[in-house]
Design an enzyme around this catalytic site. Structure first.
Site, short mmCIF file in Angstrom:
data_model
loop_
_atom_site.label_atom_id
_atom_site.label_comp_id
_atom_site.label_asym_id
_atom_site.label_seq_id
_atom_site.Cartn_x
_atom_site.Cartn_y
_atom_site.Cartn_z
N TYR A 43 0.78 -1.24 0.00
CA TYR A 43 0.00 0.00 0.00
C TYR A 43 0.81 1.29 0.00
CZ TYR A 43 -4.31 -2.52 0.29
OH TYR A 43 -5.37 -3.34 -0.02
N GLY A 45 2.87 3.95 -1.57
CA GLY A 45 3.12 4.36 -2.94
C GLY A 45 1.80 4.48 -3.68
N GLY A 47 -1.49 3.62 -5.48
CA GLY A 47 -2.43 2.50 -5.49
C GLY A 47 -2.24 1.59 -4.30
N HIS A 63 -3.89 5.46 5.40
CA HIS A 63 -3.67 6.75 4.73
C HIS A 63 -4.43 6.79 3.41
CE1 HIS A 63 -1.09 9.68 2.40
NE2 HIS A 63 -1.37 10.38 3.48
N ASP A 64 -4.36 5.70 2.64
CA ASP A 64 -5.12 5.62 1.38
C ASP A 64 -6.61 5.77 1.64
OD1 ASP A 64 -2.73 5.20 0.08
OD2 ASP A 64 -3.15 3.13 -0.49
N ASP A 105 -2.14 13.08 6.37
CA ASP A 105 -0.69 12.95 6.27
C ASP A 105 -0.04 12.90 7.65
OD1 ASP A 105 -1.03 13.03 3.54
OD2 ASP A 105 -0.03 14.95 3.24
#
Length: 138
Positions: A43, A45, A47, A63-64, A105
């Site tokens: 996860y 990076g 995508g 985070h995604d 973030d």
């Protein structure tokens, strides 16, 4: 000369928010986001798919998911304000989107810092094709 022009275009193309996120990661982990967190596990990076490999990869998964909830924002390009003092990151004023992106973030950078001891070099530059487990939902 052409190489210099291409490098300049690439540098301009780096989103402001990603540079800010990199600085937050550096504050909390003493490591650069690039390369330590840009292609870690399934996860970290661009995508993501499958099951997070460890606690650090789970930070990226969360985070995604945080970014995914910001439907009317541009989390990879909106620039926000923040400050830090003795290892504490404080998101500043701005639009609602900027504040929410900053919080996503900040939470990830804190998570990375909390999981430094379990960071595994074997998951750096982890190939996507090995992420075959069913993808978790946010």
């Amino acid at each position: 000369m052409r190489t210099l022009w291409i490098m300049a275009v690439l540098l301009v193309g780096v989103e402001g928010n990603l540079l800010q996120f990199n600085k937050m990661i550096k504050i909390m982990t003493k490591k650069n986001g690039f390369p330590f967190y840009t292609s870690y596990g399934c996860y970290c990076g661009w995508g993501g798919r499958g099951k997070p490999k460890d606690a650090t990869d789970r930070c990226c998964f969360v985070h995604d998911c945080c970014y995914e909830k910001l439907t009317d924002c541009s989390p990879k390009s909106d620039i926000y304000s923040y400050s830090w003092k003795t290892g504490v990151i404080i998101c500043g004023e701005g639009t609602e989107c900027e504040k929410q992106i900053c919080e996503c973030d900040r939470a990830a950078a804190v998570c990375f810092g909390q999981n430094l001891r379990t960071y595994k070099k074997k998951y750096m530059f982890y190939p996507d094709f090995l992420c075959t487990d069913p993808t978790e939902k946010c």
